[in-house]
Motif scaffolding. Structure first.
Motif: not given
Length: 205
Positions: A76-96, A124-130
């Motif tokens: 399945p597609a995994v969509l992360i939903l979290t309270t943590y808005d850290h660049d390193s977390d976003i990168v780790r999630a996307v890379e995984a 599903i990544l916003s332009e800013e997150q990208t």
């Protein structure tokens, strides 16, 4: 019908997400999980279309670990939903292999749209997150992509699966995977979503 597995270690959050999703036509919540290990078990048993997963879980396996464990072709597609808005977390999630990263203060309609997009094979990544993902990755050297690799990533950006891309380009699915692997290698990424983000930030597509 889009089948969703909700993963969060807080019962109140799970109940809220179930309430948001269960009222939507075309979406069915098939199960809930409190831990990452249980999420993986249920995902393999029930074969949902989308796993809506918290980043921080209580059993030693976080949402990134869940995404990495479920990154196969038929998973399945995994969509992360979290309270943590850290660049390193976003990168780790996307890379995984996560297809997207949403914050828990998102509007319910945004969460529903993201689940539907994830089920359709979209990133599903916003332009800013990208931009943030790519800025973090930019320290790694990159090599030029071939025209075919750019074409494949362009189709990924349109939400096509590997199978659909293969059909559109009149090649095998294995060939599509090879092009994506080469693109990841050149861009210093390790997932379709990360490669797409990097290619967009470099204005390749």
């Amino acid at each position: 019908m889009t089948r969703v597995l909700i993963v969060d270690d807080h019962p109140v959050v799970r109940a809220g997400l179930r309430l948001v999703l269960a009222g939507q036509p075309g979406i069915k919540v098939v199960a809930e999980a409190e831990t990452g290990s249980r999420a993986i078990e249920l995902a393999r048993e029930l074969e949902p279309d989308v796993v809506l997963c918290d980043l921080r879980l209580g059993d030693g396996m976080d949402g990134v670990g869940v995404a990495a464990a479920l990154r196969g072709r038929d998973d399945p597609a995994v969509l992360i939903l979290t309270t943590y808005d850290h660049d390193s977390d976003i990168v780790r999630a996307v890379e995984a292999g996560a297809v997207g990263y949403l914050l828990k203060d998102a509007d319910p309609d945004e969460i529903v749209r993201a689940v539907e997009a994830a089920a359709a094979g979209e990133s599903i990544l916003s332009e800013e997150q990208t931009q943030r993902v790519v800025a973090t990755m930019r320290s790694a050297p990159t090599r030029a992509l071939s025209e075919r690799e750019i074409e494949v990533l362009g189709l990924v950006g349109e939400g096509l699966s590997n199978r659909a891309i293969a059909k559109a380009l009149f090649v095998s699915e294995a060939t599509v995977k090879t092009h994506l692997a080469h693109a990841n290698d050149k861009l210093g990424t390790s997932s379709r979503t990360a490669a797409l983000a990097a290619a967009r930030a470099q204005h390749l597509i």
